[in-house]
Design an enzyme around this catalytic site. Structure first.
Site, PDB file in Angstrom:
ATOM      1  N   SER A  64     -43.464  11.313  11.434  1.00  0.00           N
ATOM      2  CA  SER A  64     -44.036  10.042  10.964  1.00  0.00           C
ATOM      3  C   SER A  64     -45.556  10.036  10.887  1.00  0.00           C
ATOM      4  O   SER A  64     -46.141   9.040  10.434  1.00  0.00           O
ATOM      5  CB  SER A  64     -43.564   8.885  11.852  1.00  0.00           C
ATOM      6  OG  SER A  64     -42.257   8.493  11.504  1.00  0.00           O
ATOM      7  N   LYS A  67     -46.910   9.034   7.615  1.00  0.00           N
ATOM      8  CA  LYS A  67     -47.219   7.654   7.231  1.00  0.00           C
ATOM      9  C   LYS A  67     -48.722   7.374   7.237  1.00  0.00           C
ATOM     10  O   LYS A  67     -49.169   6.377   6.654  1.00  0.00           O
ATOM     11  CB  LYS A  67     -46.482   6.682   8.145  1.00  0.00           C
ATOM     12  CG  LYS A  67     -44.953   6.747   8.012  1.00  0.00           C
ATOM     13  CD  LYS A  67     -44.275   5.703   8.878  1.00  0.00           C
ATOM     14  CE  LYS A  67     -42.758   5.704   8.727  1.00  0.00           C
ATOM     15  NZ  LYS A  67     -42.091   6.769   9.492  1.00  0.00           N
ATOM     16  N   SER A 127     -43.639   1.642  12.302  1.00  0.00           N
ATOM     17  CA  SER A 127     -43.306   2.960  11.750  1.00  0.00           C
ATOM     18  C   SER A 127     -42.058   2.906  10.879  1.00  0.00           C
ATOM     19  O   SER A 127     -41.209   3.795  10.898  1.00  0.00           O
ATOM     20  CB  SER A 127     -43.107   3.984  12.882  1.00  0.00           C
ATOM     21  OG  SER A 127     -43.159   5.307  12.362  1.00  0.00           O
TER      22      SER A 127
END
Length: 389
Positions: A64, A67, A127
């Site tokens: 993640s 992101k 997230s």
């Protein structure tokens, strides 16, 4: 071109900084902490100097941390006016929360209209993989087109060992980055998106009746001032954490990738940040438009020109070493009018114990117009006399 070197020692050049540090004893910098993560790095935000690293350029699964680039691309599109933070985004089936079982999401539903502002918080604080897809489709029309933007941004930022295949970071062939590249990306977010970066310090966000808490536990650690940035986890990547913290005017960025637990990624990140703040300082020996020197000018209305830097300069040093900082200034020996304000006319090189630690262009802080015919003739005569000695 002949050069004349003018040497300024730190007692003259950076007197405003030395005063409060004059009695500080130089610090012996010990070896950095050795961590269990697959790769990690600690850099100074202002200078980009690497303070600690291990496998910093090894390609790893970013999970993640991907992101961060999703948020950066969307932020740049907002800055350029292509989209607005106030846009209402209609959620497609691709971005439906049910498409992401057993993974992080903000719980958006098909056909609903969600503000870009909420999607940003769902992306950064929660997230949300669903938020990532919704943002990608709103910005570029499709995930594939958005991924192309992500990779284009990576190239533009000089992330040489990074490639993206999706906007959320779930395990995928061809998805990789490095601790160094993620640190540079974090640096770009803080620098280029000052209106969006504060979202990374938000500890919780409620959407669709569900409150979720930021997974970055260091935001709740009162022993240091962490204000971002992003966690990451997949079974293929392990546990990762990009963090940024401040101590006075100093800001550090740490990236830990491939730790073995949530607690270890936080502990390892804290060790890096604590080491940096304990043993290093970021100093600004000269600010933009501050007069550094007044070299001689020939054939001008004035006999001197004030020179300095176009931008502030920052240098990372071991604590207590500011007293040993010196600078060499090089400008042409025969500087001749006319000279325009902001014209580059030389270089300043900062050194510590004989080793160059930074350098910057010197610019004229003012215009110097050509002198009268009499003034030019007088300067010509002065140079002729000087050439005999």
């Amino acid at each position: 071109m002949r050069k004349m070197a003018i040497r300024f020692f730190s007692s003259v050049l950076v007197s405003s900084l030395i005063a409060p540090l004059a009695l500080a004893a130089p610090t012996i910098v010990p070896d950095p902490p050795v961590l269990g993560a697959k790769g990690y790095i600690l850099i100074d935000y202002n200078t980009g100097q690497v303070l600690v690293e291990k496998n910093a350029h090894q390609k790893l699964n970013p999970a993640s941390l991907t992101k961060l680039m999703t948020a950066y691309v969307a932020g740049q599109e907002i800055r350029s006016g292509n989209i607005s933070i106030d846009d209402q985004v209609v959620i497609s089936e691709n971005a439906w929360a049910k498409k992401f079982p057993d993974s992080s999401k903000m719980f958006i539903e098909v056909g609903t209209s969600v503000s870009m502002s909420d999607l940003y918080r769902g992306l950064i604080v929660q997230s949300g993989n669903d938020a990532s897809v919704a943002i990608a489709e709103h910005v570029a029309g499709s995930q594939d087109s958005f991924v192309a933007l992500m990779n284009s941004c990576a190239q533009r930022l000089g992330l040489e060992n990074t490639a993206f295949t999706n906007p959320h970071g779930l395990d995928s062939d061809g998805l990789y980055s490095t601790p160094y590249d993620i640190a540079k990306l974090g640096q770009a977010i803080i620098r280029d998106l000052p209106d969006i970066y504060p979202l990374y310090s938000e500890r919780s966000f409620k959407y669709n009746g569900i409150t979720q808490y930021n997974r970055n536990g260091l935001l709740r650690d009162r022993s240091m001032n962490v204000d971002g940035m992003k966690t990451g986890f997949t079974s293929g990547a392990g546990y990762s954490l990009a963090s940024s913290a401040t101590n006075g005017d100093m800001r550090l960025i740490s990236v830990v990738m491939g730790s073995n637990s949530t607690k270890s990624r936080e502990s390892e990140s804290k060790q890096l940040l604590s080491y940096g703040f304990r043993f290093f300082d970021t100093v600004s020996p000269n600010e933009a438009n501050e007069e550094i020197a007044t070299p001689r000018v020939w054939m001008g209305k004035e006999d001197q020109v004030s020179v300095g830097l176009a931008e502030d300069i920052f240098i990372t040093l071991p604590k207590g070493q500011i007293r040993n900082l010196s600078a060499n200034i090089e400008v042409p020996a025969e500087l001749t009018a006319p000279i325009a304000q902001n014209e580059v006319i030389g270089t300043v090189v900062y050194s510590l114990d004989g080793k160059t630690v930074a350098e910057a262009e010197l610019v004229a802080l003012e215009d110097v117009e050509e002198g009268s015919l009499f003034k030019k003739a007088l300067d010509w005569f002065k140079r002729l006399i000087a050439s005999f000695f």
